[in-house]
Design an enzyme around this catalytic site. Structure first.
Site, short mmCIF file in Angstrom:
data_model
loop_
_atom_site.label_atom_id
_atom_site.label_comp_id
_atom_site.label_asym_id
_atom_site.label_seq_id
_atom_site.Cartn_x
_atom_site.Cartn_y
_atom_site.Cartn_z
N LYS A 206 0.81 -1.22 0.00
CA LYS A 206 0.00 0.00 0.00
C LYS A 206 0.84 1.26 0.00
O LYS A 206 0.51 2.26 -0.65
CB LYS A 206 -0.96 0.01 1.20
CG LYS A 206 -2.16 -0.89 1.01
CD LYS A 206 -3.15 -0.73 2.14
CE LYS A 206 -4.35 -1.62 1.89
NZ LYS A 206 -5.33 -1.57 3.01
N CYS A 308 -14.15 -2.73 10.55
CA CYS A 308 -14.96 -2.53 9.36
C CYS A 308 -14.95 -3.77 8.49
O CYS A 308 -15.85 -4.00 7.69
CB CYS A 308 -14.44 -1.33 8.57
SG CYS A 308 -14.52 0.21 9.49
#
Lengths: 395, 98
Positions: A206, A308
Site C-alpha cells: 500500500k 470494518c
C-alpha cells in the site's frame, strides 16, 4: 496637456520627502519597528533581495493592499529599485490620505551598493506559485504558510480508508514530507474507499502504491514508505523527525500505542475512526489539551469493537473523515483556526448530522495526568480484554 | 421523553434502532429503562458489579456525564443522551498486531 515622466517625478518630489540610505539605516537601527518600510517593486525584483524588515506591496496592488499593512498616520518609507517608482507611489499614498510618507533615494540598488544588509526571501518557484495559487490567495496561508507546509513532515498511520484521502489531500496541499506506515498490500476489496490505490496496483504494497499516486499528483512531496506495523519497538523511531501524526489505524492496540507515543514525543495526533455510517474525529495536542485516554480511558472488549472488515463501512465516509483529518492537520501545521482539540466530532452519514461533544482533560488521566508515568504496555493483550490479561495491568 | 442515540455497535441489541425515546428523570433512570426493554444492552454496558464499563462514555447533549453528576444527572424532556463507545475504525481484513 500631456505631462512627461520627468515632470511627474518632479511634481512628486515637491510633496514627497526623500531620505538617503544612511538616514534609513540609522533610523532603522535607532528605532527598529517604528518606521514601516514598504517595497513596491515587482515579485521578481523582491525575490532577489530586499531591505531587512520591509514589507512587499507591489506597486500594482498598492492602493488595494496598503490599508492592511500600515495606518494612514504611521511613518513609512517607500522603496523601489532606483527611487522613481517609490516617488510616484508616494504621490498615490498622499492622495489616499497617508500623511507621513517618504521615498528612499536610489532605492534598493543604492542600499545594496552601500554595503547595507540585504535579506533574501525563501520563495516558491514559478511552478509552485502556479500550483499553490489558490492557497496563496488565502490570507491565513499565503506564501509564508505554503512554505511552512512544504517544510512540514506528516506521519500517516495506515494507507487505507482514512489514509488514502488524508495523505492524498495533504500531498496536494504541498505538505513536503509524508511518511506512510502500512505493511498491507492493496486488495480488490479496498478500492471501494481507498482511492489512492488503483485496480492495476492490487497486490502491491500500500505504501508503494500510494507513493506512485502522490508522486504523480505532486512532485514536491517526498514520500517515505515504512512497510511495517507500528510496534512498541519502532514507534518512537518512526515518529522521530515528523511534526504531526495522522491516525488512520484500524485497531485499538495501535491507537492506544500512538496515543502514548504522541504524549511521549510531544507530537500532535490527529484522530479519526470510522464504522458503517459513523465517523469520529478529534485532535490531541500533547499536554496542551485532552488526550485519547482522557476521552476513552480503556478500550472496549472485542465484542463491542468490530472492525470494518466485520461490520462494513460506507466508502464515502472514509473520504469525509480522512479529509477532516487533512483539514485539521493543515491547521495544526500552520497554527491557524480552531482545531478539534477539546472536541469530538461525531458524524452520522445516514442521518447527515454532525454532533460536537466536549472532551475535557481528565485530571486523573492515566496517560497525561500529573501523576501519570507513561510507559508502553502490551496493547494487544490489554485490548483483548480482561480474560486475556487483567485490564490496566502493563505487561 | 428524552432522545437516546444508539451507537452502531449497540443497534443489534435494540432491534436496529438508531434512536430511542425514553422516559426517565436522571441518566441512571433512562439507562435502566433501556435495560428493561433491551436486556442485552445491560450485558454490553454494565459490569458484573453493576457499574458502567469505563469504555462507555455517556453524553448529555454535548457534555460528558462524568463531568456532571454521573448517573444522577437530571434529564429534561428534549435532552439528548448519546452512548458512545470508542470505535477502532479501519477496514483491514486482518487486524494489525502492534
Amino acid at each position: 496637456m500631456a505631462r512627461s515622466y520627468q515632470e511627474l517625478l518632479a511634481e512628486a518630489r515637491e510633496v514627497i520627502p526623500e531620505i538617503t540610505v544612511a538616514e534609513l539605516a540609522e533610523s532603522v537601527s535607532a528605532d527598529p519597528g517604528t518606521l514601516h518600510i514598504i517595497d513596491v517593486r515587482e515579485q521578481s525584483e523582491w525575490d532577489e533581495g530586499y531591505v531587512p524588515g520591509s514589507v512587499h506591496v507591489p506597486r500594482g496592488f498598492l492602493e488595494s493592499r496598503i490599508a492592511g499593512v500600515v495606518g494612514p498616520d504611521e511613518p513609512l518609507v517607500l522603496v523601489c529599485a532606483g527611487g522613481h517608482r517609490s516617488l510616484l507611489a508616494g504621490q498615490t499614498l498622499r492622495n489616499m490620505g497617508f500623511s507621513n510618507v517618504s521615498s528612499l533615494v536610489g532605492g534598493f540598488t543604492r542600499w545594496k551598493q552601500s554595503g547595507q544588509d540585504v535579506a533574501v526571501p525563501r520563495t516558491l518557484s514559478g511552478d509552485q506559485r502556479s500550483r499553490y495559487s489558490r492557497h496563496l490567495l488565502i490570507p491565513e496561508v499565503g506564501e509564508a504558510g505554503q512554505l511552512k507546509l512544504l517544510d512540514s513532515k506528516v506521519l500517516m498511520i495506515g494507507a487505507g480508508g482514512l489514509g488514502s484521502p488524508a495523505a492524498y489531500y495533504l500531498a496536494a496541499a504541498g505538505v513536503g514530507t509524508i511518511g506512510l506506515v502500512d505493511d498491507d498490500v492493496v486488495d480488490a476489496s479496498n478500492l471501494q474507499r481507498q482511492i489512492i490505490h488503483t485496480t492495476d496496483r492490487v497486490g502491491m504494497l500500500k505504501g508503494e502504491s500510494a507513493k506512485i499516486a502522490i508522486e504523480a499528483l505532486n512532485p514536491d512531496v517526498q514520500v517515505n514508505v515504512h512497510a511495517t506495523r507500528v510496534t512498541r519497538e519502532n514507534v518512537l523511531e518512526l515518529i522521530a523527525g515528523y511534526d504531526l501524526i495522522v491516525d488512520g489505524a484500524d485497531n485499538f492496540p495501535t491507537r492506544y500505542l500512538l496515543a502514548d507515543a504522541s504524549l511521549m514525543t510531544g507530537t500532535p495526533l490527529v484522530h479519526a475512526s470510522i464504522l458503517r455510517f459513523e465517523g469520529h474525529a478529534s485532535v490531541f495536542m500533547p499536554h496542551d489539551g485532552p488526550c485519547y485516554r482522557c476521552l476513552f480511558p480503556e478500550p472496549p472488549p472485542p465484542a463491542l469493537a468490530p472492525s470494518c472488515g466485520e461490520a462494513g463501512v460506507l466508502g464515502v465516509l472514509c473520504g469525509v473523515m480522512g479529509n477532516i483529518q487533512a483539514n485539521e492537520a493543515i491547521k495544526v501545521l500552520l497554527g491557524i483556526g480552531d482545531t478539534l482539540a477539546g472536541r469530538l466530532l461525531v458524524y452520522d452519514a445516514l442521518g447527515m448530522t454532525f454532533t460536537e461533544l466536549k472532551v475535557r482533560r481528565d485530571p486523573n488521566c492515566p496517560a497525561c495526568g500529573p501523576d501519570a508515568t507513561l510507559e508502553f504496555r502490551d496493547y494487544e493483550a490489554w485490548c483483548a480484554g480482561p480474560h486475556a490479561n487483567p485490564v490496566g495491568v502493563s505487561t | 421523553m428524552s432522545t437516546v442515540r444508539i451507537p452502531p455497535v449497540l443497534r443489534p441489541a435494540v432491534g436496529g434502532a438508531r434512536e430511542l425515546s425514553v422516559e426517565g428523570a436522571t441518566v441512571g433512570e433512562v439507562l435502566e429503562s433501556i435495560y428493561s426493554d433491551h436486556p442485552e444492552v445491560r450485558a454490553q454496558l454494565v459490569t458484573d458489579g453493576g457499574e458502567l464499563h469505563r469504555f462507555v462514555n455517556i453524553y448529555l447533549n454535548d457534555e460528558d456525564v462524568r463531568m456532571l453528576d454521573w448517573l444522577d444527572t437530571p434529564v429534561e424532556d428534549r435532552d439528548t443522551l448519546l452512548i458512545l463507545p470508542a470505535m477502532a475504525g479501519g477496514a483491514s481484513a486482518s487486524p494489525a498486531h502492534p
